[in-house]
Scaffold this active site. Sequence first.
Site, PDB file in Angstrom:
ATOM      1  N   TYR A   1     -12.113   4.709 -10.766  1.00  0.00           N
ATOM      2  CA  TYR A   1     -11.626   4.646  -9.431  1.00  0.00           C
ATOM      3  C   TYR A   1     -11.010   6.380  -9.677  1.00  0.00           C
ATOM      4  O   TYR A   1     -10.494   6.770  -8.314  1.00  0.00           O
ATOM      5  CB  TYR A   1     -10.994   4.061  -8.577  1.00  0.00           C
ATOM      6  CG  TYR A   1     -10.190   3.035  -8.415  1.00  0.00           C
ATOM      7  CD1 TYR A   1     -10.307   2.205  -7.984  1.00  0.00           C
ATOM      8  CD2 TYR A   1      -9.064   4.168  -8.709  1.00  0.00           C
ATOM      9  CE1 TYR A   1      -9.559   1.184  -8.181  1.00  0.00           C
ATOM     10  CE2 TYR A   1      -7.637   3.424  -9.142  1.00  0.00           C
ATOM     11  CZ  TYR A   1      -7.821   1.667  -8.545  1.00  0.00           C
ATOM     12  OH  TYR A   1      -7.267   1.324  -9.436  1.00  0.00           O
TER      13      TYR A   1
ATOM     14  N   CYS B   1     -16.340   2.942 -25.950  1.00  0.00           N
ATOM     15  CA  CYS B   1     -17.982   3.551 -26.629  1.00  0.00           C
ATOM     16  C   CYS B   1     -18.117   3.287 -25.373  1.00  0.00           C
ATOM     17  O   CYS B   1     -19.070   2.359 -24.556  1.00  0.00           O
ATOM     18  CB  CYS B   1     -18.065   3.198 -27.448  1.00  0.00           C
ATOM     19  SG  CYS B   1     -17.495   2.471 -28.921  1.00  0.00           S
TER      20      CYS B   1
ATOM     21  N   GLY C   1       0.585  -1.203   0.354  1.00  0.00           N
ATOM     22  CA  GLY C   1       0.026  -0.498  -0.110  1.00  0.00           C
ATOM     23  C   GLY C   1       0.757   1.609   0.217  1.00  0.00           C
ATOM     24  O   GLY C   1       0.492   2.844  -0.186  1.00  0.00           O
TER      25      GLY C   1
ATOM     26  N   TYR D   1      -1.433  -2.239 -11.994  1.00  0.00           N
ATOM     27  CA  TYR D   1      -3.350  -2.256 -12.257  1.00  0.00           C
ATOM     28  C   TYR D   1      -3.510  -1.748 -13.566  1.00  0.00           C
ATOM     29  O   TYR D   1      -4.209  -0.913 -14.040  1.00  0.00           O
ATOM     30  CB  TYR D   1      -3.801  -1.181 -11.460  1.00  0.00           C
ATOM     31  CG  TYR D   1      -3.432  -2.038  -9.379  1.00  0.00           C
ATOM     32  CD1 TYR D   1      -4.399  -3.109  -9.394  1.00  0.00           C
ATOM     33  CD2 TYR D   1      -1.972  -1.402  -8.914  1.00  0.00           C
ATOM     34  CE1 TYR D   1      -3.617  -3.817  -7.953  1.00  0.00           C
ATOM     35  CE2 TYR D   1      -1.915  -2.177  -7.539  1.00  0.00           C
ATOM     36  CZ  TYR D   1      -2.625  -2.787  -7.267  1.00  0.00           C
ATOM     37  OH  TYR D   1      -1.873  -3.615  -6.159  1.00  0.00           O
TER      38      TYR D   1
ATOM     39  N   ARG E   1      -8.061   2.231 -14.525  1.00  0.00           N
ATOM     40  CA  ARG E   1      -8.345   2.642 -13.215  1.00  0.00           C
ATOM     41  C   ARG E   1      -8.516   4.219 -13.356  1.00  0.00           C
ATOM     42  O   ARG E   1      -9.437   4.563 -12.447  1.00  0.00           O
ATOM     43  CB  ARG E   1      -6.790   3.323 -12.745  1.00  0.00           C
ATOM     44  CG  ARG E   1      -6.043   1.937 -12.562  1.00  0.00           C
ATOM     45  CD  ARG E   1      -4.723   1.763 -11.611  1.00  0.00           C
ATOM     46  NE  ARG E   1      -4.790   2.756 -10.770  1.00  0.00           N
ATOM     47  CZ  ARG E   1      -4.707   3.470  -9.899  1.00  0.00           C
ATOM     48  NH1 ARG E   1      -4.085   4.471 -11.525  1.00  0.00           N
ATOM     49  NH2 ARG E   1      -4.691   3.925  -8.842  1.00  0.00           N
TER      50      ARG E   1
ATOM     51  N   GLU F   1       4.483  -6.024   2.187  1.00  0.00           N
ATOM     52  CA  GLU F   1       3.895  -6.237   0.157  1.00  0.00           C
ATOM     53  C   GLU F   1       3.960  -5.760  -0.903  1.00  0.00           C
ATOM     54  O   GLU F   1       2.845  -5.778  -0.725  1.00  0.00           O
ATOM     55  CB  GLU F   1       2.730  -7.263   0.546  1.00  0.00           C
ATOM     56  CG  GLU F   1       3.343  -9.013   1.562  1.00  0.00           C
ATOM     57  CD  GLU F   1       1.451  -9.498   1.956  1.00  0.00           C
ATOM     58  OE1 GLU F   1       0.825 -11.014   1.570  1.00  0.00           O
ATOM     59  OE2 GLU F   1       0.393  -8.683   1.822  1.00  0.00           O
ATOM     60  N   PRO F   2       4.883  -5.136  -0.950  1.00  0.00           N
ATOM     61  CA  PRO F   2       3.960  -3.842  -2.626  1.00  0.00           C
ATOM     62  C   PRO F   2       3.895  -4.247  -2.719  1.00  0.00           C
ATOM     63  O   PRO F   2       5.165  -4.859  -3.955  1.00  0.00           O
ATOM     64  CB  PRO F   2       5.430  -3.081  -1.426  1.00  0.00           C
ATOM     65  CG  PRO F   2       6.880  -3.617  -1.467  1.00  0.00           C
ATOM     66  CD  PRO F   2       6.355  -4.369  -0.475  1.00  0.00           C
ATOM     67  N   GLY F   3       2.735  -3.773  -3.912  1.00  0.00           N
ATOM     68  CA  GLY F   3       2.735  -3.652  -5.354  1.00  0.00           C
ATOM     69  C   GLY F   3       3.242  -2.797  -5.809  1.00  0.00           C
ATOM     70  O   GLY F   3       3.553  -2.851  -6.808  1.00  0.00           O
ATOM     71  N   ARG F   4       2.487  -2.063  -6.228  1.00  0.00           N
ATOM     72  CA  ARG F   4       2.201  -0.471  -6.950  1.00  0.00           C
ATOM     73  C   ARG F   4       4.163  -0.178  -6.646  1.00  0.00           C
ATOM     74  O   ARG F   4       3.759   0.511  -7.980  1.00  0.00           O
ATOM     75  CB  ARG F   4       1.516   0.527  -6.060  1.00  0.00           C
ATOM     76  CG  ARG F   4       1.298   1.799  -7.344  1.00  0.00           C
ATOM     77  CD  ARG F   4       0.230   2.138  -5.777  1.00  0.00           C
ATOM     78  NE  ARG F   4      -0.936   1.980  -5.504  1.00  0.00           N
ATOM     79  CZ  ARG F   4      -2.061   1.608  -6.513  1.00  0.00           C
ATOM     80  NH1 ARG F   4      -2.256   2.347  -7.495  1.00  0.00           N
ATOM     81  NH2 ARG F   4      -3.060   1.098  -5.655  1.00  0.00           N
TER      82      ARG F   4
HETATM   83  C1  LIG Z   1      -3.239  -5.202  -3.291  1.00  0.00           C
HETATM   84  C2  LIG Z   1      -2.681  -6.331  -2.179  1.00  0.00           C
HETATM   85  C3  LIG Z   1      -1.322  -5.694  -1.572  1.00  0.00           C
HETATM   86  C4  LIG Z   1       0.018  -4.561  -2.330  1.00  0.00           C
HETATM   87  O1  LIG Z   1      -1.282  -2.890  -2.549  1.00  0.00           O
HETATM   88  P1  LIG Z   1       0.042  -1.941  -3.921  1.00  0.00           P
HETATM   89  O2  LIG Z   1      -0.521  -1.006  -3.162  1.00  0.00           O
HETATM   90  O3  LIG Z   1      -0.065  -2.703  -4.791  1.00  0.00           O
HETATM   91  O4  LIG Z   1       1.387  -2.100  -2.592  1.00  0.00           O
HETATM   92  C5  LIG Z   1      -0.682  -6.453  -1.181  1.00  0.00           C
HETATM   93  N1  LIG Z   1      -1.312  -7.225   0.303  1.00  0.00           N
HETATM   94  C6  LIG Z   1      -2.654  -7.254  -0.333  1.00  0.00           C
HETATM   95  C7  LIG Z   1      -3.072  -8.245   0.606  1.00  0.00           C
HETATM   96  C8  LIG Z   1      -3.103  -7.081  -1.427  1.00  0.00           C
HETATM   97  O5  LIG Z   1      -4.629  -7.123  -1.144  1.00  0.00           O
END
Ligand SMILES: *Cc1c(COP(=O)(O)O)cnc(C)c1O
Length: 441
Positions: free
Chosen positions: A338, A365, A249, A394, A334, A294-297
């Site tokens: 949102y 469309c 997050g 995303y 996105r 657990e970073p994704g973004r």
């Molecule tokens: C989506 C998610 C993440 C990653 O969130 P980011 O905002 O992309 O860093 C990590 N852990 C869990 C459980 C998630 O659902």
Amino acid sequence: MNYRESMKPNNDGELVIGGVKASDLSKKYGTPLYVMDVAFIKSVCKAFKYTINKCYEGFGAVAFASKAFSCKAIYAIMKKLDMNIDVVSSGEIYTAISSGFDISKAYFHGNNKLISELEFAVANKIGVVVIDNIEEIDLLDNICKKNGVVQKVNIRTNPGVEAHTHSYIQTAKIDSKFGFSIENGDAMQAILKILQCKNLSLNGVNCHIGSQIFDCNAFRLAVDVMTDFILEISKQTGYNVPELNMGGGFGVHYTKNDPKYTLEDYCNYINIIALALKDAIASKGIHKPRLVVEPGRSIVGESGITLYSVGNIRDIKGIKKYICIDGGMFDNIRPALYQAEYEAVIATKCNAPAEETVSIAGKCCESGDIIIDKINMPKAKRGDLIAVFTTGAYGYSMASNYNRNAIPPVVMVENGKSDYAVKPQTFEDIVRNDNIPDFLK
Ligand SMILES: *Cc1c(COP(=O)(O)O)cnc(C)c1O
């Protein structure tokens, strides 16, 4: 603009990504095109790992939340960097395994993992299943019994901490569809139940308090709630929870309204979590758990730009001017989903002054198919190349074939080299699974 060493304009004012000019990429691969700067991805992963090891004495791990961007190439990068990953479906597990990734380094999340998915995960020796529902405990225990294995599990808790971000992407409110509430006792009940299961071994507790978070106090508060919970578990059961997983997050820079962070700033999220955890361990006298984030973004978001070509220009005099591009909500949902905001440039005129305020509109469309509602730009004309920043997370992972548009290819660039991470879809790919029922023939 969100420039850095591996993504910035050259002396002619043209955007260069990973040593390759935007115009060369569009000539070679066409548009729309997702471009990912591999050097950035690697630098973030390495910095995150370094930070958690330094600030938490080597007792931590970083898992890339692969829902942000999932394909074989990204798992190959994660494998090389010895990262852990999160997965949320059999499809992601399959993709990771087929890239050669060691799936015992994966956390399997989801609020409604299908029975078939749990079976697939267990059969493939997934690292950790993150239990999200009381019914999942017996389901998984039975599957593991049949397979004759003891499965490591974490539980996803809801610490009730609200991160200050867009409400659609908040997940830790008490009414969330994710996780066991700590406050109402559900989480403790799940722990007690898991400890009774012969084929499950309790590995850790998780939380994930939202996405695109800049307010580090939210993480401090969550650490406090989670360590109270760990203390309570130990008091009630004598069990020392081996792992605390604080989720992801971490916020990234999309527009000038977001802070613009250096690599060190990004690492500060982990630093703050680790410090808060060490303080809590000392003051509450709990056993030291392993720390996972657990970073994704924040790993892939800013690595990505999307290149589009300008087509029609619709000038409603005195009211609004639309610059129409060859992509849209099928490659980036996105803004429509949102109200996400982005910055963009004309990729060959990065340094030209802004001359007008326009909307960058997709070709789908849907009136809501606007990638950027208001942006000041130099005058764009048909054929100009538009680069939209921070589309690495995303974007591709949420792409669709809406309007039967082909999902654009993903190209990775590094040190002047480029190649597909995901090849373009052909018309044949688009109709591959179509079928005309016999009774219609
Ligand atoms: C989506 C998610 C993440 C990653 O969130 P980011 O905002 O992309 O860093 C990590 N852990 C869990 C459980 C998630 O659902």
